[in-house]
Design a protein around this motif. Structure first.
Motif, PDB file in Angstrom:
ATOM      1  N   SER A  53       0.913  -1.214   0.113  1.00 56.76           N
ATOM      2  CA  SER A  53      -0.001   0.024   0.053  1.00 56.76           C
ATOM      3  C   SER A  53       0.816   1.230   0.044  1.00 56.76           C
ATOM      4  CB  SER A  53      -1.020  -0.057   1.082  1.00 56.76           C
ATOM      5  OG  SER A  53      -1.755  -1.050   1.099  1.00 56.76           O
ATOM      6  N   ILE A  54       1.997   1.394   0.820  1.00 50.45           N
ATOM      7  CA  ILE A  54       2.903   2.470   0.653  1.00 50.45           C
ATOM      8  C   ILE A  54       3.412   2.483  -0.764  1.00 50.45           C
ATOM      9  CG2 ILE A  54       5.263   3.143   2.040  1.00 50.45           C
ATOM     10  CD1 ILE A  54       4.290   1.903   4.435  1.00 50.45           C
ATOM     11  N   ALA A  55       3.498   1.584  -1.278  1.00 49.24           N
ATOM     12  CA  ALA A  55       4.400   1.400  -2.559  1.00 49.24           C
ATOM     13  C   ALA A  55       3.433   1.717  -3.595  1.00 49.24           C
ATOM     14  CB  ALA A  55       5.168   0.257  -2.831  1.00 49.24           C
ATOM     15  N   THR A  56       2.054   1.694  -3.582  1.00 50.27           N
ATOM     16  CA  THR A  56       0.978   1.921  -4.710  1.00 50.27           C
ATOM     17  C   THR A  56       0.801   3.527  -5.001  1.00 50.27           C
ATOM     18  OG1 THR A  56      -0.048  -0.168  -4.066  1.00 50.27           O
ATOM     19  CG2 THR A  56      -1.393   1.210  -5.117  1.00 50.27           C
ATOM     20  N   ARG A  57       0.697   3.542  -6.235  1.00 51.87           N
ATOM     21  CA  ARG A  57       0.236   4.879  -6.967  1.00 51.87           C
ATOM     22  C   ARG A  57      -1.342   5.087  -6.653  1.00 51.87           C
ATOM     23  NH1 ARG A  57       2.553   3.985 -12.681  1.00 51.87           N
ATOM     24  NH2 ARG A  57       4.676   3.364 -12.169  1.00 51.87           N
ATOM     25  N   TYR A  58      -1.572   5.597  -5.431  1.00 53.90           N
ATOM     26  CA  TYR A  58      -2.836   6.015  -5.069  1.00 53.90           C
ATOM     27  C   TYR A  58      -2.570   7.006  -3.972  1.00 53.90           C
ATOM     28  CZ  TYR A  58      -3.420   1.944  -1.740  1.00 53.90           C
ATOM     29  OH  TYR A  58      -3.159   0.859  -0.604  1.00 53.90           O
ATOM     30  N   ARG A  59      -3.677   7.555  -3.404  1.00 54.19           N
ATOM     31  CA  ARG A  59      -3.941   8.769  -2.685  1.00 54.19           C
ATOM     32  C   ARG A  59      -3.091   8.364  -1.188  1.00 54.19           C
ATOM     33  NH1 ARG A  59      -8.656  12.284  -0.922  1.00 54.19           N
ATOM     34  NH2 ARG A  59      -7.486  13.742   0.504  1.00 54.19           N
ATOM     35  N   TYR A  60      -3.014   7.177  -0.928  1.00 55.21           N
ATOM     36  CA  TYR A  60      -2.445   6.759   0.500  1.00 55.21           C
ATOM     37  C   TYR A  60      -1.292   6.197   0.213  1.00 55.21           C
ATOM     38  CZ  TYR A  60      -7.022   8.413   2.441  1.00 55.21           C
ATOM     39  OH  TYR A  60      -8.068   9.124   2.560  1.00 55.21           O
ATOM     40  N   GLY A  61      -0.650   6.059  -0.911  1.00 53.66           N
ATOM     41  CA  GLY A  61       0.568   5.508  -1.067  1.00 53.66           C
ATOM     42  C   GLY A  61       1.627   6.698  -0.962  1.00 53.66           C
ATOM     43  N   ILE A  62       2.814   6.114  -0.512  1.00 55.72           N
ATOM     44  CA  ILE A  62       4.065   7.351  -0.311  1.00 55.72           C
ATOM     45  C   ILE A  62       5.112   7.165  -1.340  1.00 55.72           C
ATOM     46  CG2 ILE A  62       5.891   7.463   1.535  1.00 55.72           C
ATOM     47  CD1 ILE A  62       4.054   6.305   3.443  1.00 55.72           C
ATOM     48  N   LYS A  64       4.788   5.493  -4.443  1.00 57.05           N
ATOM     49  CA  LYS A  64       3.902   5.513  -5.696  1.00 57.05           C
ATOM     50  C   LYS A  64       4.806   4.569  -6.834  1.00 57.05           C
ATOM     51  CE  LYS A  64       1.403   9.476  -4.454  1.00 57.05           C
ATOM     52  NZ  LYS A  64       0.559   8.856  -3.756  1.00 57.05           N
ATOM     53  N   LEU A  65       5.071   3.604  -6.554  1.00 62.50           N
ATOM     54  CA  LEU A  65       5.986   2.713  -7.291  1.00 62.50           C
ATOM     55  C   LEU A  65       5.128   1.703  -8.106  1.00 62.50           C
ATOM     56  CD1 LEU A  65       9.226   1.949  -4.806  1.00 62.50           C
ATOM     57  CD2 LEU A  65       9.078   3.601  -6.930  1.00 62.50           C
ATOM     58  N   ILE A  66       4.101   1.247  -7.442  1.00 60.02           N
ATOM     59  CA  ILE A  66       3.266   0.083  -8.321  1.00 60.02           C
ATOM     60  C   ILE A  66       2.071   0.709  -8.650  1.00 60.02           C
ATOM     61  CG2 ILE A  66       1.836  -1.940  -7.556  1.00 60.02           C
ATOM     62  CD1 ILE A  66       3.851  -2.435  -5.178  1.00 60.02           C
ATOM     63  N   PRO A  67       1.889   0.577 -10.106  1.00 56.82           N
ATOM     64  CA  PRO A  67       0.455   1.113 -10.525  1.00 56.82           C
ATOM     65  C   PRO A  67      -0.612   0.595  -9.663  1.00 56.82           C
ATOM     66  CG  PRO A  67       1.860   0.097 -12.341  1.00 56.82           C
ATOM     67  CD  PRO A  67       2.650  -0.267 -10.834  1.00 56.82           C
ATOM     68  N   PHE A  68      -1.636   1.324  -9.848  1.00 52.93           N
ATOM     69  CA  PHE A  68      -3.086   0.641  -9.072  1.00 52.93           C
ATOM     70  C   PHE A  68      -3.362  -0.563  -9.829  1.00 52.93           C
ATOM     71  CE2 PHE A  68      -7.476   0.697  -8.216  1.00 52.93           C
ATOM     72  CZ  PHE A  68      -7.377   0.450  -6.596  1.00 52.93           C
ATOM     73  N   GLY A  69      -3.640  -0.814 -11.013  1.00 47.27           N
ATOM     74  CA  GLY A  69      -3.818  -2.094 -11.634  1.00 47.27           C
ATOM     75  C   GLY A  69      -3.014  -3.300 -11.057  1.00 47.27           C
ATOM     76  N   GLY A  70      -1.303  -2.944 -10.935  1.00 41.99           N
ATOM     77  CA  GLY A  70      -0.607  -4.057 -10.483  1.00 41.99           C
ATOM     78  C   GLY A  70      -1.124  -4.336  -9.143  1.00 41.99           C
ATOM     79  N   HIS A  71      -1.653  -3.308  -8.365  1.00 41.54           N
ATOM     80  CA  HIS A  71      -1.956  -3.407  -7.046  1.00 41.54           C
ATOM     81  C   HIS A  71      -2.945  -4.583  -7.030  1.00 41.54           C
ATOM     82  CE1 HIS A  71      -2.743  -2.135  -2.627  1.00 41.54           C
ATOM     83  NE2 HIS A  71      -3.858  -2.470  -3.310  1.00 41.54           N
ATOM     84  N   LEU A  72      -4.109  -4.190  -7.772  1.00 36.71           N
ATOM     85  CA  LEU A  72      -5.316  -5.018  -7.778  1.00 36.71           C
ATOM     86  C   LEU A  72      -4.877  -6.662  -8.308  1.00 36.71           C
ATOM     87  CD1 LEU A  72      -7.775  -2.638  -9.620  1.00 36.71           C
ATOM     88  CD2 LEU A  72      -7.650  -3.393  -7.092  1.00 36.71           C
ATOM     89  N   ALA A  73      -3.843  -6.670  -9.145  1.00 41.91           N
ATOM     90  CA  ALA A  73      -3.407  -8.154  -9.563  1.00 41.91           C
ATOM     91  C   ALA A  73      -2.704  -8.758  -8.311  1.00 41.91           C
ATOM     92  CB  ALA A  73      -2.500  -7.863 -10.828  1.00 41.91           C
ATOM     93  N   LEU A  74      -2.083  -8.009  -7.494  1.00 41.65           N
ATOM     94  CA  LEU A  74      -1.637  -8.491  -6.144  1.00 41.65           C
ATOM     95  C   LEU A  74      -2.558  -8.845  -5.353  1.00 41.65           C
ATOM     96  CD1 LEU A  74       1.528  -6.199  -5.778  1.00 41.65           C
ATOM     97  CD2 LEU A  74       1.508  -8.543  -6.610  1.00 41.65           C
TER      98      LEU A  74
END
Length: 127
Positions: A53-62, A64-74
Protein backbone atom coordinates in the motif's frame (compact mmCIF):
# COMPACT_ATOMS: atom_id res chain seq x y z
CA UNK A 1 -26.05 1.34 -9.48
CA UNK A 2 -22.43 1.03 -10.55
CA UNK A 3 -20.88 -2.34 -9.84
CA UNK A 4 -17.44 -0.80 -9.35
CA UNK A 5 -18.27 1.89 -6.82
CA UNK A 6 -15.14 1.65 -4.67
CA UNK A 7 -12.66 4.34 -5.73
CA UNK A 8 -8.90 3.77 -5.56
CA UNK A 9 -8.83 6.23 -2.65
CA UNK A 10 -11.42 4.23 -0.72
CA UNK A 11 -9.64 1.03 -1.70
CA UNK A 12 -6.56 2.48 0.01
CA UNK A 13 -8.52 2.98 3.22
CA UNK A 14 -9.75 -0.63 2.98
CA UNK A 15 -6.15 -1.79 2.43
CA UNK A 16 -4.82 -0.23 5.61
CA UNK A 17 -7.85 -1.42 7.63
CA UNK A 18 -7.36 -4.93 6.23
CA UNK A 19 -3.67 -4.85 7.18
CA UNK A 20 -4.56 -4.02 10.78
CA UNK A 21 -7.18 -6.80 10.79
CA UNK A 22 -4.74 -9.32 9.30
CA UNK A 23 -2.14 -8.48 11.94
CA UNK A 24 -4.43 -8.30 14.97
CA UNK A 25 -7.29 -10.59 14.01
CA UNK A 26 -5.44 -13.90 14.40
CA UNK A 27 -4.57 -13.06 18.01
CA UNK A 28 -8.14 -12.01 18.83
CA UNK A 29 -9.58 -15.12 17.18
CA UNK A 30 -6.98 -17.45 18.65
CA UNK A 31 -5.83 -18.77 15.27
CA UNK A 32 -3.25 -21.50 15.17
CA UNK A 33 -5.07 -24.37 16.84
CA UNK A 34 -4.71 -26.65 13.80
CA UNK A 35 -1.34 -25.23 12.76
CA UNK A 36 0.62 -22.26 14.19
CA UNK A 37 1.34 -21.18 10.62
CA UNK A 38 -2.25 -19.91 10.36
CA UNK A 39 -1.47 -17.06 12.73
CA UNK A 40 1.86 -16.12 11.18
CA UNK A 41 0.71 -16.30 7.55
CA UNK A 42 -1.93 -13.72 8.40
CA UNK A 43 0.49 -11.45 10.27
CA UNK A 44 3.09 -11.58 7.49
CA UNK A 45 0.38 -10.91 4.91
CA UNK A 46 -0.81 -7.90 6.92
CA UNK A 47 2.69 -6.47 7.03
CA UNK A 48 3.04 -7.10 3.29
CA UNK A 49 -0.26 -5.28 2.65
CA UNK A 50 1.15 -2.22 4.42
CA UNK A 51 4.34 -2.34 2.34
CA UNK A 52 2.45 -2.77 -0.94
CA UNK A 53 0.00 0.00 0.00
CA UNK A 54 2.83 2.40 0.80
CA UNK A 55 4.35 1.59 -2.60
CA UNK A 56 1.09 1.90 -4.62
CA UNK A 57 0.20 4.84 -6.86
CA UNK A 58 -2.92 6.00 -5.07
CA UNK A 59 -3.80 8.69 -2.58
CA UNK A 60 -2.47 6.85 0.47
CA UNK A 61 0.67 5.53 -1.21
CA UNK A 62 3.95 7.18 -0.25
CA UNK A 63 6.47 5.96 -2.82
CA UNK A 64 3.96 5.39 -5.66
CA UNK A 65 6.02 2.70 -7.39
CA UNK A 66 3.28 0.13 -8.10
CA UNK A 67 0.56 1.07 -10.61
CA UNK A 68 -2.94 0.67 -9.19
CA UNK A 69 -3.73 -2.08 -11.72
CA UNK A 70 -0.67 -3.99 -10.50
CA UNK A 71 -1.88 -3.54 -6.94
CA UNK A 72 -5.24 -5.07 -7.88
CA UNK A 73 -3.44 -7.98 -9.54
CA UNK A 74 -1.48 -8.56 -6.31
CA UNK A 75 -4.76 -8.49 -4.37
CA UNK A 76 -6.13 -11.22 -6.63
CA UNK A 77 -2.96 -13.25 -6.14
CA UNK A 78 -3.31 -12.98 -2.35
CA UNK A 79 -6.99 -13.95 -2.47
CA UNK A 80 -6.15 -17.00 -4.55
CA UNK A 81 -3.28 -17.92 -2.22
CA UNK A 82 -5.67 -17.63 0.75
CA UNK A 83 -7.92 -20.23 -0.91
CA UNK A 84 -5.01 -22.70 -0.97
CA UNK A 85 -3.58 -21.99 2.49
CA UNK A 86 -5.99 -24.33 4.34
CA UNK A 87 -5.05 -27.22 2.01
CA UNK A 88 -1.33 -26.55 2.02
CA UNK A 89 -1.09 -26.18 5.79
CA UNK A 90 -3.82 -28.68 6.72
CA UNK A 91 -5.90 -26.05 8.52
CA UNK A 92 -9.21 -26.96 10.08
CA UNK A 93 -12.10 -25.20 11.79
CA UNK A 94 -11.70 -21.49 12.49
CA UNK A 95 -8.18 -21.51 11.02
CA UNK A 96 -9.46 -22.68 7.61
CA UNK A 97 -12.63 -20.56 7.69
CA UNK A 98 -10.56 -17.45 8.43
CA UNK A 99 -8.60 -17.81 5.18
CA UNK A 100 -11.64 -18.73 3.07
CA UNK A 101 -13.55 -15.72 4.36
CA UNK A 102 -10.59 -13.41 3.80
CA UNK A 103 -10.21 -14.72 0.25
CA UNK A 104 -13.86 -14.01 -0.54
CA UNK A 105 -13.63 -10.52 0.96
CA UNK A 106 -10.52 -9.68 -1.09
CA UNK A 107 -12.15 -10.99 -4.29
CA UNK A 108 -15.20 -8.81 -3.56
CA UNK A 109 -13.14 -5.71 -2.83
CA UNK A 110 -11.26 -6.12 -6.12
CA UNK A 111 -14.50 -6.75 -8.02
CA UNK A 112 -16.07 -3.61 -6.56
CA UNK A 113 -13.05 -1.34 -7.12
CA UNK A 114 -12.89 1.03 -10.07
CA UNK A 115 -9.50 0.51 -11.68
CA UNK A 116 -9.09 4.13 -12.73
CA UNK A 117 -9.91 7.50 -11.26
CA UNK A 118 -12.34 9.83 -13.07
CA UNK A 119 -9.43 12.22 -13.71
CA UNK A 120 -7.91 9.59 -16.00
CA UNK A 121 -10.67 10.29 -18.55
CA UNK A 122 -11.69 13.97 -18.42
CA UNK A 123 -15.20 14.54 -19.67
CA UNK A 124 -16.10 10.88 -19.34
CA UNK A 125 -19.21 9.97 -17.42
CA UNK A 126 -18.10 6.35 -17.23
CA UNK A 127 -16.98 6.71 -13.61
Amino acid sequence: MKLRFLSPTNHGIVDYAAAVALIGGPFILGLGSSNPAALWISVVTGITVIIVSIATRYRYGIFKLIPFGGHLALDLLVATAFMFVPYLFKLEGVDAAYFYINAVVVYLVVALTASETPEAHPGSSRF
